[in-house]
Design a protein around this motif. Sequence first.
Motif, short mmCIF file in Angstrom:
data_model
loop_
_atom_site.label_atom_id
_atom_site.label_comp_id
_atom_site.label_asym_id
_atom_site.label_seq_id
_atom_site.Cartn_x
_atom_site.Cartn_y
_atom_site.Cartn_z
N ASP A 35 -2.01 -8.16 1.58
CA ASP A 35 -2.21 -6.87 2.25
C ASP A 35 -1.31 -6.74 3.48
N THR A 36 -0.20 -7.47 3.49
CA THR A 36 0.69 -7.44 4.65
C THR A 36 1.60 -6.21 4.65
N VAL A 37 1.75 -5.55 3.49
CA VAL A 37 2.52 -4.32 3.41
C VAL A 37 1.66 -3.25 2.75
N TRP A 38 1.97 -1.99 3.02
CA TRP A 38 1.15 -0.92 2.47
C TRP A 38 1.92 0.40 2.50
N LEU A 39 1.38 1.37 1.78
CA LEU A 39 1.91 2.73 1.77
C LEU A 39 0.84 3.65 2.34
N ASP A 40 1.22 4.46 3.32
CA ASP A 40 0.26 5.37 3.95
C ASP A 40 -0.12 6.48 2.99
N ARG A 41 -1.41 6.54 2.65
CA ARG A 41 -1.93 7.58 1.75
C ARG A 41 -2.79 8.58 2.52
N GLN A 42 -2.51 8.74 3.79
CA GLN A 42 -3.14 9.71 4.69
C GLN A 42 -4.59 9.38 5.04
N ILE A 43 -5.43 9.13 4.05
CA ILE A 43 -6.83 8.79 4.36
C ILE A 43 -7.12 7.32 4.08
N TYR A 44 -6.14 6.58 3.60
CA TYR A 44 -6.28 5.14 3.41
C TYR A 44 -4.89 4.53 3.23
N PRO A 232 4.17 -0.93 7.13
CA PRO A 232 4.11 0.15 6.13
C PRO A 232 5.45 0.41 5.45
N PHE A 233 5.39 0.92 4.23
CA PHE A 233 6.58 1.43 3.56
C PHE A 233 7.02 2.72 4.25
N LYS A 234 8.27 2.98 4.18
CA LYS A 234 8.82 4.22 4.74
C LYS A 234 8.20 5.42 4.05
N SER A 235 7.86 6.43 4.82
CA SER A 235 7.22 7.63 4.27
C SER A 235 8.16 8.35 3.32
N ILE A 236 7.59 9.01 2.32
CA ILE A 236 8.42 9.75 1.35
C ILE A 236 8.28 11.26 1.53
N ALA A 237 7.54 11.68 2.57
CA ALA A 237 7.40 13.11 2.88
C ALA A 237 7.08 13.27 4.36
N GLN A 238 7.50 14.40 4.94
CA GLN A 238 7.21 14.68 6.34
C GLN A 238 7.19 16.19 6.58
N SER A 294 -1.84 3.94 -9.19
CA SER A 294 -1.29 2.87 -10.01
C SER A 294 0.23 2.94 -10.05
N VAL A 295 0.77 4.14 -10.23
CA VAL A 295 2.22 4.32 -10.27
C VAL A 295 2.84 3.93 -8.93
N LEU A 296 2.19 4.32 -7.84
CA LEU A 296 2.73 4.01 -6.52
C LEU A 296 2.72 2.50 -6.25
N LYS A 297 1.67 1.81 -6.67
CA LYS A 297 1.61 0.36 -6.49
C LYS A 297 2.78 -0.31 -7.21
N VAL A 298 3.01 0.10 -8.45
CA VAL A 298 4.09 -0.50 -9.22
C VAL A 298 5.45 -0.14 -8.62
N ALA A 299 5.59 1.09 -8.13
CA ALA A 299 6.85 1.50 -7.49
C ALA A 299 7.13 0.64 -6.25
N MET A 300 6.08 0.31 -5.49
CA MET A 300 6.25 -0.56 -4.33
C MET A 300 6.76 -1.93 -4.76
N LEU A 301 6.14 -2.48 -5.79
CA LEU A 301 6.50 -3.82 -6.25
C LEU A 301 7.90 -3.85 -6.87
#
Length: 425
Positions: A35-44, A232-238, A294-301
């Motif tokens: 859990d050392t890296v993550w993607l911000d999903r706004q509410i988690y 965190p991973f770099k955001s993909i929207a702003q 699920s798609v986002l997890k795999v894209a991260m990996l």
Amino acid sequence: MSWLADVVNQHKELESPKSFWYWGAIAAISAVLKDTVWLDRQIYNLYPNIYVMLHAESGMKKGPPVSMAKQLVKPVNNTRIIGGRSSIQGILKDLGTTQTMPGGKLLGGGKAVAFICSSELSSSIVEDKVATKILTDLYDRQYNVGEWRSLLKMETFELKDPTITMLTATNEAMSEDFFTRSAIQGGYFARTFIIYEKEEQTSNSLVYPLETKIDYKHLAEYLKELAKLAGPFKSIAQLHKDDEYRYRKVIRGREIYFNEVGIRYDDWYTEFRVNSKNAETKDPTGTLNRFGDSVLKVAMLLSLAHKPVLELTLAAMEEAIHECGKLLRNVQTTTLGKHGISNTSLLKTLIIMELLNREPHMVTRQMLMKKMWMHYENSEEFDAIMQSFDTTGMIVTSSVGNQILYTMPEEQAVELGKFVTEKGK
């Protein structure tokens, strides 16, 4: 060549299916990241931990890819590796025990992190009725923040920030008891990538030297680099436009700007949700509702398999969408039959009910295929079923312009309607 491509290439001469090496390597990346890296999903925060199940008949060489993953993760020495014959109580007890490494550092930073790695699923979770329920709960690291507690057989287990990656293997015979209704409908399979294969990659007697050297020590060095990443991973929207975030959408009255990865994912996700709703078919596993994550997890990996940078790449997103899409069919292949219903039987039933519920009892091929898209592998399988219906007189196939039209004769509709009504009493 990416690290993942290198792993697959080094094992191309072995019999285990290519996809088993591919997903075994992805699971290894997941295990060392924890859990050392993550993607911000706004509410988690979405963490890249995954569950992978290799599913094939006995003798399909499922064990070597599982062993490979274990050998790649072990030298990194930053997470527990749990294998062999373990009960769910044993796993929880192991997770709750603090382990000190040489030098005084705590394994996993004192957190309950683990890589559950077993070549036989049934031996890993010894026929425990609550095993899948607990594993389902432990999968959701984004909701298990801080202390996680469970009272099991009068014993209380307390885990800190539990993060589990799992790679297991099973076959049809061994999975019968494990694939219970609660496992299928309770969310476990919605969280598991099921890699189903029928054929080996090649034939190899293994009595002669391999052409390509397999070097786990070298491959593990890259995982050690990935294990150093944090954040965190770099955001993909702003909310504002610049040279990178140049793709504009107005969503609920607000202007949103995406980079090329973000716009690809958002476009795909929007279309996927529309198609899923239009299909009007039930998904007892809940896989479709969790498919975006699920798609986002795999894209991260996959992004990290290419380079140790916390940034999603377009190539990784495309590959994640493609590879995860192939797995939707695998979920059905390995679960629907557990209730005595084959995939083909279910599809036939859905088609018949679709025609019965229409007035008049007709539908175009294009519309029917759109509605049933989740239940057939290719157009040849779909057309074979419709041909069998036509041959038996259950439907009449005709052409109207450039459309193929399926019509159920009125006498067939009346007869089948009576059967359905009587069966429902």
